[in-house]
Design a protein around this motif. Structure first.
Motif, mmCIF file in Angstrom:
data_model
loop_
_atom_site.group_PDB
_atom_site.id
_atom_site.type_symbol
_atom_site.label_atom_id
_atom_site.label_comp_id
_atom_site.label_asym_id
_atom_site.label_seq_id
_atom_site.Cartn_x
_atom_site.Cartn_y
_atom_site.Cartn_z
ATOM 1 N N PRO A 62 62.151 41.169 -14.118
ATOM 2 C CA PRO A 62 62.741 41.399 -12.790
ATOM 3 C C PRO A 62 62.611 42.857 -12.357
ATOM 4 N N GLU A 63 61.947 43.083 -11.225
ATOM 5 C CA GLU A 63 61.707 44.443 -10.727
ATOM 6 C C GLU A 63 62.976 45.266 -10.596
ATOM 7 N N ASN A 64 63.973 44.705 -9.969
ATOM 8 C CA ASN A 64 65.226 45.426 -9.732
ATOM 9 C C ASN A 64 66.329 44.950 -10.667
ATOM 10 N N GLY A 65 65.941 44.423 -11.813
ATOM 11 C CA GLY A 65 66.918 43.901 -12.750
ATOM 12 C C GLY A 65 67.725 44.980 -13.446
ATOM 13 N N GLU A 66 68.869 44.553 -13.958
ATOM 14 C CA GLU A 66 69.727 45.438 -14.735
ATOM 15 C C GLU A 66 69.503 45.184 -16.212
ATOM 16 N N SER A 67 70.033 46.062 -17.050
ATOM 17 C CA SER A 67 69.771 46.007 -18.480
ATOM 18 C C SER A 67 70.236 44.698 -19.126
ATOM 19 N N LYS A 113 65.573 42.878 -18.964
ATOM 20 C CA LYS A 113 66.280 43.018 -17.695
ATOM 21 C C LYS A 113 66.730 41.647 -17.207
ATOM 22 N N ILE A 122 68.551 39.312 -13.691
ATOM 23 C CA ILE A 122 68.935 39.192 -12.287
ATOM 24 C C ILE A 122 69.761 37.920 -12.123
ATOM 25 N N ASP A 179 66.832 35.777 -2.311
ATOM 26 C CA ASP A 179 66.234 35.580 -0.988
ATOM 27 C C ASP A 179 65.730 34.155 -0.763
#
Length: 161
Positions: free
Chosen positions: A28-33, A114, A116, A135
């Motif tokens: 995931p590009e904007n994923g969190e740890s 990561k 999401i 989205d």
């Protein structure tokens, strides 16, 4: 093989829709740890996943032991970890559960260390699960093995580190 003895098909038609989209790079590009993922199913069961950067895979630990392949003795590894929430209720004194796996719900997808948030949907018990991003676009999961867990909407928990 038990499936053959019971007459279950071992192949599917080429046009079969399993609801999944695959990609070689599903981090995931904007994923969190998500170096560590603890999935608490109940007060009796939890599973912890550890991400290994050198392999790009997760290993699992449950009931005081790592997951091992009974045939090879190797640790079982996962490219993808998906955890979804579903309405769940206890149906008898043995603690058996009724899990509603149709309709819609929320969940998490982890890959490459990561995670999401995702959504899931399933029209009926004959339909495949469909996983989507915030989205509404289809979730693309990594080519490889996947762990899919279901936690109770009221009572399950996922902790990411």
């Amino acid at each position: 093989d038990c499936a053959e003895k019971l007459g279950y098909p071992l192949t599917v038609d080429k046009d079969y829709n399993n609801g999944l989209k695959f990609t070689e790079d599903a981090v995931p590009e904007n994923g969190e740890s998500a170096q560590s993922i603890e999935v608490d199913y109940s007060g009796y069961k939890s599973t912890k996943f550890t991400y290994h950067e050198d392999t790009g895979l997760y290993t699992a630990f449950q009931h005081g032991n790592d997951y091992y392949d009974g045939d090879t003795g190797d640790k079982v590894t996962f490219k993808n970890v998906i955890v979804i929430s579903a309405d769940t209720k206890v149906i008898d004194s043995y603690g058996r559960l009724d899990v509603n796996l149709t309709g819609t719900g929320t969940g998490y997808f982890a890959n490459g260390g990561k995670y999401i948030e995702i959504s899931w949907s399933r029209a009926d018990l004959e339909s495949p699960f469909e996983y989507t991003l915030a989205d509404g676009s289809p979730l693309e999961i990594g080519v490889g093995t996947s762990y899919i867990g279901v936690i109770a909407t009221n009572g399950g928990n996922v902790i990411f580190e």
